[in-house]
Scaffold this motif. Structure first.
Motif, PDB file in Angstrom:
ATOM      1  N   VAL A   1       0.787   4.435  -2.829  1.00 56.23           N
ATOM      2  CA  VAL A   1       0.616   5.762  -2.234  1.00 56.23           C
ATOM      3  C   VAL A   1       1.631   6.444  -2.957  1.00 56.23           C
ATOM      4  CG1 VAL A   1       0.304   7.264  -0.277  1.00 56.23           C
ATOM      5  CG2 VAL A   1      -0.945   5.072  -0.376  1.00 56.23           C
TER       6      VAL A   1
ATOM      7  N   LYS B   1       0.746  -1.267  -0.022  1.00 52.09           N
ATOM      8  CA  LYS B   1       0.121   0.022  -0.057  1.00 52.09           C
ATOM      9  C   LYS B   1       0.809   1.425  -0.265  1.00 52.09           C
ATOM     10  CE  LYS B   1      -3.941  -2.296   2.195  1.00 52.09           C
ATOM     11  NZ  LYS B   1      -4.591  -2.551   3.511  1.00 52.09           N
TER      12      LYS B   1
ATOM     13  N   PHE C   1      -1.459   9.274   4.467  1.00 45.62           N
ATOM     14  CA  PHE C   1      -1.349   7.984   3.956  1.00 45.62           C
ATOM     15  C   PHE C   1      -0.359   7.299   4.905  1.00 45.62           C
ATOM     16  CE2 PHE C   1      -4.327   8.971   0.778  1.00 45.62           C
ATOM     17  CZ  PHE C   1      -5.285   7.718   0.739  1.00 45.62           C
TER      18      PHE C   1
ATOM     19  N   TYR D   1      -5.193  13.814   3.920  1.00 47.09           N
ATOM     20  CA  TYR D   1      -5.985  12.662   3.610  1.00 47.09           C
ATOM     21  C   TYR D   1      -6.909  12.882   2.361  1.00 47.09           C
ATOM     22  CZ  TYR D   1      -8.276   8.121   3.215  1.00 47.09           C
ATOM     23  OH  TYR D   1      -9.000   6.886   2.488  1.00 47.09           O
TER      24      TYR D   1
END
Length: 66
Positions: free
Chosen positions: A9, A5, A23, A48
């Motif tokens: 990102v 992840k 994030f 975010y």
């Protein structure tokens, strides 16, 4: 293809110029690498949502170009 992840990102941030710090904070919190007391909830939420907006706008822009 990103394997994590965090890599996904970071790739989106690199592509769009969006700030991935929110994030990162959330991932670090989930991974136990950051304490809840060290997260500014309002700032993290703002960053975010800004990231999501920038990425969404970039996706829309690219779709409209085709």
């Amino acid at each position: 293809m990103p394997e994590t992840k965090r890599q996904a990102v970071d790739a989106l941030a690199s592509l769009t110029g969006a700030d991935p710090s929110a994030f990162h904070a959330i991932l670090e919190l989930r991974e136990g690498k950051r304490k809840e007391s060290k997260v500014d909830v309002e700032e993290t939420l703002h960053t975010y949502l800004e990231f999501v907006e920038i990425v969404t706008n970039e996706v829309d822009r690219r779709l409209e170009a085709h």
